[in-house]
Design an enzyme around this catalytic site. Structure first.
Site, PDB file in Angstrom:
ATOM      1  N   GLY A  44      -7.522  55.403 -20.023  1.00  0.00           N
ATOM      2  CA  GLY A  44      -8.131  56.231 -20.986  1.00  0.00           C
ATOM      3  C   GLY A  44      -6.321  56.227 -21.871  1.00  0.00           C
ATOM      4  O   GLY A  44      -5.330  55.128 -21.618  1.00  0.00           O
TER       5      GLY A  44
ATOM      6  N   GLU B  14     -10.885  53.322 -25.776  1.00  0.00           N
ATOM      7  CA  GLU B  14      -9.341  52.519 -24.658  1.00  0.00           C
ATOM      8  C   GLU B  14      -9.877  51.909 -23.627  1.00  0.00           C
ATOM      9  O   GLU B  14      -9.254  51.491 -22.282  1.00  0.00           O
ATOM     10  CB  GLU B  14      -9.000  54.376 -23.738  1.00  0.00           C
ATOM     11  CG  GLU B  14      -7.728  55.012 -25.076  1.00  0.00           C
ATOM     12  CD  GLU B  14      -6.451  53.661 -25.022  1.00  0.00           C
ATOM     13  OE1 GLU B  14      -6.648  53.816 -24.101  1.00  0.00           O
ATOM     14  OE2 GLU B  14      -5.603  54.780 -25.988  1.00  0.00           O
TER      15      GLU B  14
ATOM     16  N   GLU C 297      -8.393  48.817 -22.183  1.00  0.00           N
ATOM     17  CA  GLU C 297      -8.747  48.299 -20.582  1.00  0.00           C
ATOM     18  C   GLU C 297      -8.773  47.685 -19.824  1.00  0.00           C
ATOM     19  O   GLU C 297      -8.155  47.549 -18.817  1.00  0.00           O
ATOM     20  CB  GLU C 297      -7.372  49.785 -19.920  1.00  0.00           C
ATOM     21  CG  GLU C 297      -6.151  50.294 -20.694  1.00  0.00           C
ATOM     22  CD  GLU C 297      -5.712  52.161 -20.742  1.00  0.00           C
ATOM     23  OE1 GLU C 297      -7.025  52.618 -19.892  1.00  0.00           O
ATOM     24  OE2 GLU C 297      -4.940  52.106 -20.464  1.00  0.00           O
TER      25      GLU C 297
ATOM     26  N   PRO D 168      -3.904  70.464 -19.310  1.00  0.00           N
ATOM     27  CA  PRO D 168      -3.117  70.521 -20.289  1.00  0.00           C
ATOM     28  C   PRO D 168      -2.139  69.544 -19.100  1.00  0.00           C
ATOM     29  O   PRO D 168      -2.430  69.448 -17.332  1.00  0.00           O
ATOM     30  CB  PRO D 168      -2.362  71.744 -19.836  1.00  0.00           C
ATOM     31  CG  PRO D 168      -3.082  72.840 -18.936  1.00  0.00           C
ATOM     32  CD  PRO D 168      -4.468  72.327 -18.601  1.00  0.00           C
TER      33      PRO D 168
ATOM     34  N   GLU E 240      -3.924  46.099 -13.529  1.00  0.00           N
ATOM     35  CA  GLU E 240      -5.131  45.503 -12.890  1.00  0.00           C
ATOM     36  C   GLU E 240      -6.348  46.527 -12.667  1.00  0.00           C
ATOM     37  O   GLU E 240      -5.885  48.240 -12.920  1.00  0.00           O
ATOM     38  CB  GLU E 240      -4.619  45.043 -11.398  1.00  0.00           C
ATOM     39  CG  GLU E 240      -3.632  45.649 -10.585  1.00  0.00           C
ATOM     40  CD  GLU E 240      -3.562  45.786  -9.121  1.00  0.00           C
ATOM     41  OE1 GLU E 240      -4.458  45.065  -8.376  1.00  0.00           O
ATOM     42  OE2 GLU E 240      -2.247  45.097  -8.547  1.00  0.00           O
TER      43      GLU E 240
END
Ligand SMILES: [Zn+2]
Length: 178
Positions: free
Chosen positions: A73, A89, A93, A108, A143
């Protein structure tokens, strides 16, 4: 409590060094009257889950919380929906391309970044996939790690909101199996 904008000294509109606290959410310029509200930045994180009830996780390649477990993310870009941010994302990633995500809940968080406390609103999603085949870590991920959901330990995750999210996600899982 230190004002979240204490590092902001100059008015971002006129540049005057007269940027004073208006209230706990905002600073106001004494010269031009501009008021800046410090709202949280939107970020996304995703539970990528296969039919064996395993998750595709990443190890963080950068500070904060370098080397700890994380959900894939990151921050939503301007003009981007949360769903588009999840898609981008995950692709950045893990190299995987998923278009189908489901919103779960939000939390939050405070993300320490180069000495600045970035307040975020983290939006959590779930992607159900057939396989993690072809996943390869890149960008902010050092990784990829595959773990059964039943073996997840919140304290192995470095970011506070992610720890809470792991707790919520695994407790909901137990509820649904009753
Ligand atoms: Zn000003």
């Amino acid at each position: 409590m230190v004002h979240p904008l204490h590092q902001f000294v100059y008015c971002p509109s006129c540049g005057a060094k007269a940027f004073t606290n208006r209230n706990e959410k905002a600073k106001q310029c004494d010269v031009c009257g501009f008021t800046y509200y410090y709202n949280p930045a939107a970020s996304v994180a995703c539970f990528i889950r296969n039919p064996k009830d395993e998750l595709l996780l990443v190890k963080r390649a950068k500070e904060p919380a370098l080397g700890t477990l994380d959900l894939p993310g990151g921050f939503a870009d301007r003009f981007e929906s949360a769903e588009e941010a999840v898609y981008r994302e995950i692709k950045e990633e893990t190299g995987l391309v998923f278009s189908d995500s489901r919103y779960l809940f939000s939390l939050p968080n405070i993300y320490p970044y180069l000495g600045f406390k970035v307040h975020t609103l983290d939006l959590f999603f779930e992607c159900r996939v057939d396989t993690f085949e072809g996943a390869k870590a890149a960008d902010d991920a050092a990784e990829t790690i595959i773990l059964p959901i039943s073996s997840l330990t919140p304290k192995d995750f470095g970011l506070h909101s992610i720890q809470k999210a792991i707790t919520l996600y695994t407790s909901n899982l137990n509820d649904s199996s009753k």
